[in-house]
Scaffold this motif. Structure first.
Motif, PDB file in Angstrom:
ATOM      1  N   GLU A  69      11.869  -0.502   1.737  1.00  0.00           N
ATOM      2  CA  GLU A  69      10.953  -0.824   0.645  1.00  0.00           C
ATOM      3  C   GLU A  69      10.507  -2.281   0.771  1.00  0.00           C
ATOM      4  O   GLU A  69      11.285  -3.127   1.231  1.00  0.00           O
ATOM      5  CB  GLU A  69      11.619  -0.621  -0.712  1.00  0.00           C
ATOM      6  N   SER A  70       9.267  -2.556   0.369  1.00  0.00           N
ATOM      7  CA  SER A  70       8.776  -3.936   0.457  1.00  0.00           C
ATOM      8  C   SER A  70       7.605  -4.159  -0.494  1.00  0.00           C
ATOM      9  O   SER A  70       6.732  -3.286  -0.626  1.00  0.00           O
ATOM     10  CB  SER A  70       8.341  -4.248   1.891  1.00  0.00           C
ATOM     11  N   LEU A  71       7.597  -5.300  -1.142  1.00  0.00           N
ATOM     12  CA  LEU A  71       6.439  -5.749  -1.896  1.00  0.00           C
ATOM     13  C   LEU A  71       5.402  -6.265  -0.899  1.00  0.00           C
ATOM     14  O   LEU A  71       5.770  -6.699   0.187  1.00  0.00           O
ATOM     15  CB  LEU A  71       6.853  -6.852  -2.879  1.00  0.00           C
ATOM     16  N   PRO A  72       4.096  -6.208  -1.246  1.00  0.00           N
ATOM     17  CA  PRO A  72       3.494  -5.865  -2.537  1.00  0.00           C
ATOM     18  C   PRO A  72       3.137  -4.388  -2.695  1.00  0.00           C
ATOM     19  O   PRO A  72       2.204  -4.069  -3.441  1.00  0.00           O
ATOM     20  CB  PRO A  72       2.234  -6.721  -2.526  1.00  0.00           C
ATOM     21  N   ASP A  73       3.817  -3.498  -2.030  1.00  0.00           N
ATOM     22  CA  ASP A  73       3.554  -2.068  -2.199  1.00  0.00           C
ATOM     23  C   ASP A  73       3.598  -1.723  -3.688  1.00  0.00           C
ATOM     24  O   ASP A  73       4.605  -1.977  -4.357  1.00  0.00           O
ATOM     25  CB  ASP A  73       4.617  -1.268  -1.442  1.00  0.00           C
ATOM     26  N   PRO A  74       2.521  -1.145  -4.247  1.00  0.00           N
ATOM     27  CA  PRO A  74       2.509  -0.830  -5.682  1.00  0.00           C
ATOM     28  C   PRO A  74       3.549   0.212  -6.067  1.00  0.00           C
ATOM     29  O   PRO A  74       3.892   0.337  -7.241  1.00  0.00           O
ATOM     30  CB  PRO A  74       1.082  -0.310  -5.921  1.00  0.00           C
ATOM     31  N   HIS A  75       4.070   0.960  -5.087  1.00  0.00           N
ATOM     32  CA  HIS A  75       5.089   1.963  -5.374  1.00  0.00           C
ATOM     33  C   HIS A  75       6.493   1.471  -5.022  1.00  0.00           C
ATOM     34  O   HIS A  75       7.406   2.280  -4.849  1.00  0.00           O
ATOM     35  CB  HIS A  75       4.800   3.244  -4.586  1.00  0.00           C
TER      36      HIS A  75
END
Length: 215
Positions: A169-175
């Motif tokens: 998981e990683s930002l800036p992924d909106p999910h």
């Protein structure tokens, strides 16, 4: 006056664009959906915090193993994992969009990765029997699935006892799914936390299916 007016107009337009972007991201987050094939250019961009090397290190794919990749998209990670299981292993790459499946099949064929088997399928209803895989992984995918708990339960089902699961998981992924939320949901469905690499906003986490009790 003309220059000032132009600057104010530009600033207003930029502000509206930012607000529109935020609104789009919030709508997308509240309505989990995969990145459409028409926007595939974004999923092939470099991912500094969640690299191919890191997922391979944490997943530990070995020659001859059966690996499941959920949501491969166009195959950003697929080739690296496929190479690790050669010559006799397989990577079953399951994506919900047929266009992604077709794209991945062509891409892997051109690269000579014959160990990859792209297939269309839904993470909430995986088309495999119990205990089918040695390991599984998904990167920037879990938050796109409307029923995350059901997807995690399916992953636990198709992994053999002691099987490995890596989630990225990683930002800036909106999910984006935070680690705390991921761990609670995974453990609720029989997956035991083992390791984690990265930062709070960009990480890989590894879980395992409980081994079978001794007979």
């Amino acid at each position: 006056m003309g220059a000032r007016h132009t600057s104010r107009v530009v600033a207003s337009l930029l502000g509206l664009a930012v607000l529109a972007g935020i609104g789009y991201a919030l709508r997308w987050r509240s309505n989990p959906t995969p990145c459409p094939y028409s926007q595939r250019v974004w999923i092939d961009l470099p991912r500094p915090g969640i690299t191919r090397t890191r997922v391979r290190t944490l997943l530990e794919p070995r020659p001859g193993e059966r690996i499941l990749e959920l949501g491969p998209g166009t195959g950003y990670y697929t080739g690296a994992i496929a190479q690790s299981v050669e010559p006799n292993g397989t990577v079953h790459a399951v994506d919900v969009q047929q266009a992604m499946v077709d794209h991945l099949r062509t891409r892997m064929r051109k690269r000579g990765r014959r160990t990859v088997q792209p297939i269309r399928g839904d993470g909430r209803r995986l088309p495999y029997p119990d205990d089918s895989f040695d390991a599984a992984y998904l990167v920037l995918v879990l938050g796109e699935i409307p029923e995350q708990g059901r997807a995690l339960a399916e992953l636990e089902r198709v992994l053999e006892p002691g099987g490995r699961l890596v989630v990225g998981e990683s930002l800036p992924d909106p999910h984006f799914v935070g680690f705390g939320t991921l761990r609670r949901r995974a453990e609720r469905h029989g997956l035991e936390f083992e390791d984690r690499v990265g930062t709070r906003g960009s990480y890989y986490a590894r879980f395992a299916v409980a081994p079978s009790p001794p007979t």
